[in-house]
Design an enzyme around this catalytic site. Structure first.
Site, PDB file in Angstrom:
ATOM      1  N   SER A   9      30.192  21.783  46.888  1.00  0.00           N
ATOM      2  CA  SER A   9      31.527  21.231  46.608  1.00  0.00           C
ATOM      3  C   SER A   9      31.467  19.809  46.061  1.00  0.00           C
ATOM      4  O   SER A   9      30.741  18.959  46.569  1.00  0.00           O
ATOM      5  CB  SER A   9      32.373  21.237  47.884  1.00  0.00           C
ATOM      6  OG  SER A   9      33.605  20.590  47.620  1.00  0.00           O
ATOM      7  N   SER A  43      34.273  18.067  46.000  1.00  0.00           N
ATOM      8  CA  SER A  43      35.462  17.404  46.530  1.00  0.00           C
ATOM      9  C   SER A  43      35.150  16.090  47.251  1.00  0.00           C
ATOM     10  O   SER A  43      35.885  15.108  47.064  1.00  0.00           O
ATOM     11  CB  SER A  43      36.232  18.354  47.452  1.00  0.00           C
ATOM     12  OG  SER A  43      36.811  19.379  46.670  1.00  0.00           O
ATOM     13  N   LYS A  80      41.250  30.513  51.444  1.00  0.00           N
ATOM     14  CA  LYS A  80      42.580  30.102  50.973  1.00  0.00           C
ATOM     15  C   LYS A  80      43.706  30.965  51.548  1.00  0.00           C
ATOM     16  O   LYS A  80      44.810  30.469  51.774  1.00  0.00           O
ATOM     17  CB  LYS A  80      42.626  30.112  49.441  1.00  0.00           C
ATOM     18  CG  LYS A  80      41.758  29.014  48.817  1.00  0.00           C
ATOM     19  CD  LYS A  80      41.904  28.974  47.313  1.00  0.00           C
ATOM     20  CE  LYS A  80      40.922  27.966  46.730  1.00  0.00           C
ATOM     21  NZ  LYS A  80      41.051  27.820  45.280  1.00  0.00           N
ATOM     22  N   ASP A 125      46.195  24.181  42.842  1.00  0.00           N
ATOM     23  CA  ASP A 125      45.315  24.689  41.785  1.00  0.00           C
ATOM     24  C   ASP A 125      46.064  24.833  40.459  1.00  0.00           C
ATOM     25  O   ASP A 125      45.567  24.442  39.396  1.00  0.00           O
ATOM     26  CB  ASP A 125      44.715  26.048  42.176  1.00  0.00           C
ATOM     27  CG  ASP A 125      43.600  25.909  43.207  1.00  0.00           C
ATOM     28  OD1 ASP A 125      42.959  24.836  43.256  1.00  0.00           O
ATOM     29  OD2 ASP A 125      43.377  26.868  43.959  1.00  0.00           O
ATOM     30  N   ALA A 165      43.754  38.889  37.518  1.00  0.00           N
ATOM     31  CA  ALA A 165      44.990  39.011  38.312  1.00  0.00           C
ATOM     32  C   ALA A 165      44.707  38.821  39.795  1.00  0.00           C
ATOM     33  O   ALA A 165      45.438  39.308  40.646  1.00  0.00           O
ATOM     34  CB  ALA A 165      45.638  40.374  38.055  1.00  0.00           C
ATOM     35  N   ALA A 222      43.077  33.362  41.719  1.00  0.00           N
ATOM     36  CA  ALA A 222      43.072  32.239  40.776  1.00  0.00           C
ATOM     37  C   ALA A 222      44.193  32.401  39.749  1.00  0.00           C
ATOM     38  O   ALA A 222      44.885  31.439  39.404  1.00  0.00           O
ATOM     39  CB  ALA A 222      41.719  32.154  40.087  1.00  0.00           C
ATOM     40  N   ASN A 251      44.433  42.275  32.906  1.00  0.00           N
ATOM     41  CA  ASN A 251      43.419  42.488  33.945  1.00  0.00           C
ATOM     42  C   ASN A 251      42.696  43.805  33.724  1.00  0.00           C
ATOM     43  O   ASN A 251      43.267  44.760  33.182  1.00  0.00           O
ATOM     44  CB  ASN A 251      44.098  42.502  35.329  1.00  0.00           C
ATOM     45  CG  ASN A 251      43.092  42.323  36.440  1.00  0.00           C
ATOM     46  OD1 ASN A 251      42.212  41.477  36.351  1.00  0.00           O
ATOM     47  ND2 ASN A 251      43.205  43.139  37.487  1.00  0.00           N
ATOM     48  N   MET A 311      38.231  28.657  33.934  1.00  0.00           N
ATOM     49  CA  MET A 311      38.590  27.959  35.171  1.00  0.00           C
ATOM     50  C   MET A 311      37.362  27.455  35.944  1.00  0.00           C
ATOM     51  O   MET A 311      37.444  26.489  36.692  1.00  0.00           O
ATOM     52  CB  MET A 311      39.400  28.881  36.081  1.00  0.00           C
ATOM     53  CG  MET A 311      40.875  28.905  35.762  1.00  0.00           C
ATOM     54  SD  MET A 311      41.722  29.607  37.188  1.00  0.00           S
ATOM     55  CE  MET A 311      43.366  29.721  36.559  1.00  0.00           C
TER      56      MET A 311
HETATM   57  P1  ATR Z   1      39.798  35.012  42.615  1.00  0.00           P
HETATM   58  O1  ATR Z   1      40.425  34.568  43.884  1.00  0.00           O
HETATM   59  O2  ATR Z   1      38.654  34.155  42.135  1.00  0.00           O
HETATM   60  O3  ATR Z   1      40.800  35.253  41.526  1.00  0.00           O
HETATM   61  P2  ATR Z   1      39.666  37.836  43.154  1.00  0.00           P
HETATM   62  O4  ATR Z   1      40.996  37.748  43.818  1.00  0.00           O
HETATM   63  O5  ATR Z   1      38.569  38.624  43.790  1.00  0.00           O
HETATM   64  O6  ATR Z   1      39.053  36.394  42.944  1.00  0.00           O
HETATM   65  O7  ATR Z   1      39.879  38.359  41.662  1.00  0.00           O
HETATM   66  C1  ATR Z   1      38.835  38.539  40.774  1.00  0.00           C
HETATM   67  C2  ATR Z   1      39.398  38.801  39.380  1.00  0.00           C
HETATM   68  O8  ATR Z   1      38.289  38.908  38.467  1.00  0.00           O
HETATM   69  C3  ATR Z   1      40.163  40.115  39.264  1.00  0.00           C
HETATM   70  O9  ATR Z   1      41.169  39.960  38.306  1.00  0.00           O
HETATM   71  C4  ATR Z   1      39.068  41.071  38.767  1.00  0.00           C
HETATM   72  O10 ATR Z   1      39.558  42.216  38.086  1.00  0.00           O
HETATM   73  P3  ATR Z   1      39.947  43.569  38.907  1.00  0.00           P
HETATM   74  O11 ATR Z   1      41.291  43.288  39.536  1.00  0.00           O
HETATM   75  O12 ATR Z   1      40.000  44.632  37.884  1.00  0.00           O
HETATM   76  O13 ATR Z   1      38.855  43.753  39.930  1.00  0.00           O
HETATM   77  C5  ATR Z   1      38.362  40.170  37.809  1.00  0.00           C
HETATM   78  N1  ATR Z   1      36.996  40.639  37.518  1.00  0.00           N
HETATM   79  C6  ATR Z   1      35.907  40.599  38.308  1.00  0.00           C
HETATM   80  N2  ATR Z   1      34.823  41.101  37.667  1.00  0.00           N
HETATM   81  C7  ATR Z   1      35.249  41.484  36.413  1.00  0.00           C
HETATM   82  C8  ATR Z   1      34.632  42.056  35.264  1.00  0.00           C
HETATM   83  N3  ATR Z   1      33.321  42.343  35.264  1.00  0.00           N
HETATM   84  N4  ATR Z   1      35.383  42.265  34.148  1.00  0.00           N
HETATM   85  C9  ATR Z   1      36.693  41.943  34.135  1.00  0.00           C
HETATM   86  N5  ATR Z   1      37.355  41.412  35.184  1.00  0.00           N
HETATM   87  C10 ATR Z   1      36.641  41.171  36.316  1.00  0.00           C
END
Ligand code: ATR
Length: 273
Positions: free
Chosen positions: A15, A17, A66, A102, A128, A131, A151, A215
């Protein structure tokens, strides 16, 4: 008396922070101590309660806590409420108050540091998850011409759009439904492929004046940014400014003093290639 703050996460060694908040404190003459605390994965709430009992004044919260921080709070401010997650806690009068900076950090970085006003621009958020969710309301509040979420799992994008419908129109797509539209601002809010592949995106989503915003910070040219550059995107940025700007929002909320972010961003930035 020195006021205590900390960031909670697991892992937490990486971190930035503490470095950021110590720089803010030095710059503004605030008497604070700021540590990094690795809470056990199943022990976030007791760790925070012990910190509060020791007289601490506030905390930042990062992965994976979070959602738990949001659940733990006695009171939730607007951005935490809309994100369903908190990245910042304030301890006052025996209560835990939660907020989420954020999204404000993202928008402040894009508008103030990168000089790219969101108003009247078309904005595509890729992802989605948590983040992406935190970014939707602050972006909507800047009145973009269009705001869309795309997504891999299209239904999750549609759920997110429906959730925010009372705040404004959010379009939803699966990654394979993106079509031929090019977007002014494309934000990667997925956790996809920091090392391997990024999210599979058609090159047509970028035009030559697009800003591609990753991000994640400090990873150089990620697959998403590389794809954006190959597709001709005009500007590439990572999330270091978002990180420092969300910290500045937290600092101002806790201390009532707004630090300068520019020198701290400059100190933490790494080249993108
Ligand atoms: P965070 O809190 O970092 O947003 P999360 O809630 O686990 O983490 O969400 C991860 C995001 O990355 C989701 O939108 C996920 O898509 P899915 O909803 O289809 O799982 C996306 N993601 C992760 N790996 C991916 C990949 N290889 N290609 C496209 N999207 C991906």
């Amino acid at each position: 008396m020195t006021d205590r703050y900390a960031v909670f996460g697991n892992p937490i060694a990486h971190s930035k922070s503490p470095q950021i908040h110590r720089a803010f404190a030095e710059q503004t003459g605030q008497d604070i101590a700021y540590d990094a605390i690795e809470a056990p994965k199943d022990g976030f709430a007791p760790a925070v309660r012990a910190f509060v009992a020791g007289g601490a004044r506030g905390a930042n919260v990062t992965v994976p806590f979070k959602l738990e921080a949001f659940a733990l709070a006695d009171e939730r401010r607007l951005q935490a409420e809309s994100a369903g997650a908190a990245n910042c806690l304030k301890f006052e009068h025996g209560r835990i108050v939660a907020e989420n900076f954020d999204g404000a950090g993202l928008v402040n970085d894009i508008e103030r540091n990168l000089h790219y006003p969101v108003a009247d621009r078309t904005v595509l958020i890729v992802g989605a998850g948590g983040a992406a969710r935190g970014a939707v309301l602050p972006l909507l509040q800047r009145r973009p011409a269009r705001l869309a979420v795309a997504n891999r799992t299209a239904d999750k994008a549609r759920e997110l759009a429906t959730f925010f419908a009372r705040h404004g129109q959010v379009e939803a797509f699966g990654l394979d439904e993106l079509g031929a539209d090019a977007w002014d601002l494309v934000i990667n809010a997925t956790s996809a492929g920091l090392h391997g592949r990024g999210p599979r995106l058609p090159a047509s989503i970028f035009h030559d004046a697009s800003l591609a915003y990753e991000m994640v910070y400090g990873k150089g040219l990620t697959p998403f940014l590389r794809a954006a550059r190959l597709a001709g995107a005009h500007r590439l940025c990572d999330g270091v400014g978002m990180l420092v700007e969300q910290a500045a929002e937290a600092f101002a909320w806790w201390r009532g003093v707004r630090p300068l972010t520019g020198p701290v961003i400059a100190a933490l930035s790494v080249p993108l290639d």
